[in-house]
Each structure stands twice: as C-alpha cells, then as structure tokens.
Scaffold this motif. Structure first.
Motif, PDB file in Angstrom:
ATOM      1  N   UNK A  70       0.835  -1.208   0.000  1.00 34.96           N
ATOM      2  CA  UNK A  70       0.000   0.000   0.000  1.00 34.96           C
ATOM      3  C   UNK A  70       0.867   1.255   0.000  1.00 34.96           C
ATOM      4  N   UNK A  71       1.834   1.297   0.901  1.00 36.57           N
ATOM      5  CA  UNK A  71       2.718   2.473   1.012  1.00 36.57           C
ATOM      6  C   UNK A  71       3.470   2.708  -0.291  1.00 36.57           C
ATOM      7  N   UNK A  72       4.033   1.655  -0.854  1.00 34.72           N
ATOM      8  CA  UNK A  72       4.820   1.781  -2.089  1.00 34.72           C
ATOM      9  C   UNK A  72       3.923   2.257  -3.239  1.00 34.72           C
ATOM     10  N   UNK A  73       2.744   1.674  -3.360  1.00 33.00           N
ATOM     11  CA  UNK A  73       1.820   2.065  -4.433  1.00 33.00           C
ATOM     12  C   UNK A  73       1.421   3.530  -4.304  1.00 33.00           C
ATOM     13  N   UNK A  74       1.132   3.976  -3.084  1.00 29.89           N
ATOM     14  CA  UNK A  74       0.711   5.363  -2.878  1.00 29.89           C
ATOM     15  C   UNK A  74       1.847   6.339  -3.167  1.00 29.89           C
ATOM     16  N   UNK A  75       3.063   5.982  -2.767  1.00 30.30           N
ATOM     17  CA  UNK A  75       4.216   6.846  -3.047  1.00 30.30           C
ATOM     18  C   UNK A  75       4.436   6.987  -4.545  1.00 30.30           C
ATOM     19  N   UNK A  76       4.353   5.882  -5.278  1.00 30.70           N
ATOM     20  CA  UNK A  76       4.569   5.927  -6.729  1.00 30.70           C
ATOM     21  C   UNK A  76       3.413   6.638  -7.433  1.00 30.70           C
ATOM     22  N   UNK A 113       3.640  -0.701 -12.655  1.00 31.70           N
ATOM     23  CA  UNK A 113       4.985  -0.940 -13.177  1.00 31.70           C
ATOM     24  C   UNK A 113       6.034  -0.165 -12.396  1.00 31.70           C
ATOM     25  N   UNK A 114       5.761   1.094 -12.119  1.00 29.20           N
ATOM     26  CA  UNK A 114       6.711   1.926 -11.395  1.00 29.20           C
ATOM     27  C   UNK A 114       6.964   1.386  -9.994  1.00 29.20           C
ATOM     28  N   UNK A 115       5.904   0.896  -9.345  1.00 30.49           N
ATOM     29  CA  UNK A 115       6.010   0.389  -7.975  1.00 30.49           C
ATOM     30  C   UNK A 115       6.514  -1.051  -7.923  1.00 30.49           C
ATOM     31  N   UNK A 116       6.551  -1.719  -9.079  1.00 35.38           N
ATOM     32  CA  UNK A 116       7.013  -3.106  -9.106  1.00 35.38           C
ATOM     33  C   UNK A 116       6.007  -4.070  -8.492  1.00 35.38           C
ATOM     34  N   UNK A 117       4.727  -3.774  -8.705  1.00 34.41           N
ATOM     35  CA  UNK A 117       3.680  -4.649  -8.176  1.00 34.41           C
ATOM     36  C   UNK A 117       2.711  -4.997  -9.298  1.00 34.41           C
ATOM     37  N   UNK A 118       1.908  -6.000  -9.073  1.00 34.01           N
ATOM     38  CA  UNK A 118       0.956  -6.425 -10.089  1.00 34.01           C
ATOM     39  C   UNK A 118      -0.218  -5.469 -10.216  1.00 34.01           C
ATOM     40  N   UNK A 119      -0.723  -5.336 -11.438  1.00 33.58           N
ATOM     41  CA  UNK A 119      -1.872  -4.472 -11.676  1.00 33.58           C
ATOM     42  C   UNK A 119      -3.081  -4.965 -10.881  1.00 33.58           C
ATOM     43  N   UNK A 120      -3.231  -6.272 -10.794  1.00 31.00           N
ATOM     44  CA  UNK A 120      -4.328  -6.848 -10.025  1.00 31.00           C
ATOM     45  C   UNK A 120      -4.272  -6.448  -8.561  1.00 31.00           C
ATOM     46  N   UNK A 121      -3.052  -6.325  -8.025  1.00 27.71           N
ATOM     47  CA  UNK A 121      -2.889  -5.926  -6.622  1.00 27.71           C
ATOM     48  C   UNK A 121      -3.421  -4.507  -6.400  1.00 27.71           C
ATOM     49  N   UNK A 122      -3.223  -3.630  -7.387  1.00 28.21           N
ATOM     50  CA  UNK A 122      -3.762  -2.272  -7.274  1.00 28.21           C
ATOM     51  C   UNK A 122      -5.288  -2.303  -7.267  1.00 28.21           C
ATOM     52  N   UNK A 143      -9.864   6.603  -6.867  1.00 32.42           N
ATOM     53  CA  UNK A 143      -9.705   6.109  -5.500  1.00 32.42           C
ATOM     54  C   UNK A 143      -8.234   6.022  -5.112  1.00 32.42           C
ATOM     55  N   UNK A 144      -7.388   5.619  -6.060  1.00 33.74           N
ATOM     56  CA  UNK A 144      -5.950   5.537  -5.795  1.00 33.74           C
ATOM     57  C   UNK A 144      -5.363   6.924  -5.539  1.00 33.74           C
ATOM     58  N   UNK A 145      -5.733   7.891  -6.378  1.00 36.70           N
ATOM     59  CA  UNK A 145      -5.214   9.255  -6.212  1.00 36.70           C
ATOM     60  C   UNK A 145      -5.714   9.859  -4.905  1.00 36.70           C
ATOM     61  N   UNK A 146      -6.979   9.639  -4.567  1.00 36.12           N
ATOM     62  CA  UNK A 146      -7.492  10.154  -3.296  1.00 36.12           C
ATOM     63  C   UNK A 146      -6.713   9.571  -2.119  1.00 36.12           C
TER      64      UNK A 146
END
Length: 196
Positions: free
Chosen positions: A15-21, A41-50, A59-62
């Motif tokens: 969560x932290x990594x995705x929000x930072x990226x 891609x930038x965070x190095x995580x799967x799209x499904x995880x987002x 929702x992600x930007x908020x």
C-alpha cells in the motif's frame, strides 16, 4: 512436500509503495496522464494488486493525496503558536514539491475530476488542520477559516512569484499578519520544518 505459493510474493508494504509511486507519477504527469498500469509498473507490483485495493484511478489518487496530508501533519506540542508556525512551515515546504502545481491545476479547471479529488482528499483536510491550529492561537472567530485560507494562499502566491519557500521571517512578518495572528516573538524562536 512443502506447498509453494504461486505468483509474486505478498509484500507487506505494498500500500505504502503504491501510494508513493502514484503521488510521484501524479506530480510528474498530472491526473489525466496517470494510468493504473504505470503505477503498478513503477512500484514493481501487479496491476491486479492495485485493483484489489483501489477500484480505479480516482480512488488511488485520493488515497495517495490523503496519505500525503497525513505525512505533513504535526503533533501538538502544547504551544499553539509554535504548532501553527510548524504547520505553516511544512505547508510552505510542500508548495514547491508539488502542492502548488496541484492547487494551480485545480484553479485552472475547478470542474475537473482532479480538482474534486484534490479538494476532497488534500486541500480540505489541510485547511481543516490549519484552521484548528489558528483557532487555538486566536480563539474562536467567525472568520477563522477565511484567515487560514488567506495564509495558505499567501504561501502559494509567494512561491509562484519568487519560486522560493517562505522563510521564517516571511512567516512572521507576512503570513501570520495576513492570518490575523497577534505579534509574537521573532523567527529566531520558530521551529524548523523537518521531515517534509
């Protein structure tokens, strides 16, 4: 035989990594240029995880903007004036790091989805905190919210005009004056914004 889970290993800090990226890409590309795929891609995580965590870009930007507001919050030290100055210093340091561009984008297109998201997730909570801190210094007043807004706008204007963060002297002589704060000891006694 030991069971080996399939797919990528689960990361506790996803969560932290995705929000930072997401926040970094928002500042770099703007809201319209931000894509969930690029954040993954930038965070190095799967799209499904987002998509398991956030329904979509809004929702992600908020969530990213709310997390950034939380990062700039300060603890109450028991000294309302020092707490107000620290809050202003933190906001002043955040302006050239993307806050100013975000608010400028909202002003340029106030009916955009970015404006609605940014105001709800970032600007309103920031002003709520600033208003509460100001009220602890000046006491309740019908125009306390307007004065908090004036302080924030002055910080934005100052950065837009000279491209520099407002220093302690500016805070004392200009911003606090605009906010209707009674004269206090000079900037040599101000706190320093750290960890912005």
């Amino acid at each position: 035989m030991q069971h080996v889970p399939r797919g990528r290993p689960r990361r506790a800090d996803i969560d932290r990594v995705a929000l930072e990226h997401a926040l970094a890409l928002l500042q770099e590309r703007g809201y319209d240029g931000l894509r969930m795929k690029d954040v993954a891609e930038s965070a190095g995580i799967g799209l499904g995880a987002l998509y398991r965590r956030w329904a979509g870009k809004k929702e992600l930007v908020m969530a990213a903007l709310r997390a950034d507001v939380t990062r700039h919050e300060t603890d109450d030290t028991g000294d309302p004036f020092a707490d107000l100055v620290t809050a202003l210093e933190r906001i002043g340091h955040a302006v050239p790091q993307g806050l100013g561009r975000l608010i400028a984008a909202c002003l340029a297109d106030p009916d955009s989805e970015l404006a609605r998201v940014a105001i709800e997730a970032k600007v309103t909570p920031m002003l709520d905190g600033l208003t509460a801190r100001l009220e602890r210094v000046t006491g309740p007043a019908p125009d306390v919210r307007l004065r908090a807004e004036s302080g924030l706008l002055y910080l934005l204007w100052r950065t837009a005009v000279d491209g520099q963060t407002a220093d302690a002297t500016t805070l004392y002589r200009r911003v606090l004056h605009v906010m209707g704060v009674p004269p206090q000891p000079g900037p040599e006694q101000s706190s320093t914004a750290k960890g912005v």
